[in-house]
Design a protein around this motif. Structure first.
Motif, short mmCIF file in Angstrom:
data_model
loop_
_atom_site.label_atom_id
_atom_site.label_comp_id
_atom_site.label_asym_id
_atom_site.label_seq_id
_atom_site.Cartn_x
_atom_site.Cartn_y
_atom_site.Cartn_z
N PHE A 125 0.81 -1.26 -0.12
CA PHE A 125 -0.19 -0.01 0.04
C PHE A 125 0.78 1.19 -0.01
CE2 PHE A 125 0.28 -2.05 4.19
CZ PHE A 125 1.10 -1.23 4.92
N SER A 126 0.35 2.41 0.04
CA SER A 126 1.13 3.54 -0.21
C SER A 126 1.18 4.19 1.14
CB SER A 126 0.37 4.54 -1.05
OG SER A 126 -0.77 5.16 -0.53
N ASP A 128 -0.83 6.71 2.07
CA ASP A 128 -2.09 7.02 2.46
C ASP A 128 -2.56 6.15 3.56
OD1 ASP A 128 -2.29 9.21 0.50
OD2 ASP A 128 -3.44 7.74 -0.97
N ASN A 129 -2.29 4.89 3.52
CA ASN A 129 -2.78 3.87 4.26
C ASN A 129 -2.02 4.13 5.77
OD1 ASN A 129 -4.15 1.17 4.70
ND2 ASN A 129 -2.43 0.27 5.20
N TRP A 182 -3.64 -2.50 -5.00
CA TRP A 182 -2.68 -1.63 -5.05
C TRP A 182 -1.39 -2.02 -5.96
CZ3 TRP A 182 -0.82 2.88 -4.47
CH2 TRP A 182 0.65 3.01 -4.17
N ASP A 191 -5.23 5.81 -1.92
CA ASP A 191 -4.88 4.34 -2.01
C ASP A 191 -5.92 3.52 -1.79
OD1 ASP A 191 -4.05 1.97 -1.51
OD2 ASP A 191 -2.34 2.71 -0.01
#
Length: 231
Positions: A125-126, A128-129, A182, A191
């Motif tokens: 994930f990015s 954002d997570n 993702w 994300d």
């Protein structure tokens, strides 16, 4: 103490290389906000931006890996770029940020400074997570997602001239747009993995243009702003 979480896109901090003009203005704005709101503190989660994409592209060229291949190696390259960007922003805030850059949101401890910096954690994930997980840990009800787009659109406006900007959208409708998968380096408003978690939490996310310093300040001050609210 009121904690606000900002996911600061790497494309804002370092579109190709560090944007010193933006970071200087952003730091000045945040310092002024905190001086006038002593009960508030901020968590800033910084993305990888241009450096992440440049190195991921180089990796794929060297290895012959497909652009959409979700490899851990490409993710780790992007994560390292987020950590460099976050360290740069942390240093720019000086004594306001006393703790080390957080690289695992699940073990982040309460912080004594007014600002906590965080970066990428692990593949899948990015950042954002990571912002969503930190919002959960520190009881924040909103994540402000700052990127190079001012609003979420019904479709990609670069490909579809009929795409319309949205002031508000539900999590259900937003997740239909971004999907559930993702891919390292994926460029989307928020994300997909973070979106699923945010929906489960009932978290509100505000997507707004990261270059508009006055608009960011309006969001922090709970005033009228330009952006898209997802809830």
């Amino acid at each position: 103490m009121n904690t606000k979480v900002l996911s600061v896109g790497g494309s804002i901090v370092a579109p190709e290389y560090p944007d010193t003009e933006f970071v200087s203005k952003f730091v000045a704005m945040v310092k002024d906000f905190l001086s006038k709101n002593p009960e508030d503190r901020l968590i800033l989660v910084v993305g990888g931006g241009g450096p992440a994409r440049i190195y991921q592209k180089a990796f794929r060229e060297v290895t012959g890996t497909g652009e959409n291949a979700g490899t851990d190696a490409a993710d780790w390259i992007g994560i390292m770029a987020t950590r460099l960007n976050a360290q740069f922003v942390k240093a720019s805030f000086g004594d306001l940020c006393k703790e080390a850059v957080v690289t695992d949101p699940t073990v982040a401890k309460d912080f004594t400074g007014k600002i906590l910096l965080a970066a990428g954690w692990k593949p899948g994930f990015s950042t954002d997570n990571d912002a969503v997980l930190l919002a959960e840990k520190f009881n924040a009800d909103t994540v402000v997602n700052l990127s190079n787009i001012e609003k979420v659109y019904t479709d990609d406006p670069r490909k579809n001239p009929d795409a319309k900007p949205l002031d508000e959208i539900s999590w259900a409708d937003f997740r239909k747009m971004v999907g559930d998968e993702w891919v390292p380096g994926k460029n989307c408003p928020f994300d997909p993995i973070a979106s699923k978690k945010a929906q489960e939490m009932g978290l509100k996310v505000i997507c707004a243009g990261g270059k508009n310093i006055e608009n960011i300040r309006a969001i922090l001050d709970n005033k009228e702003y330009v952006g898209t609210t997802i809830k």
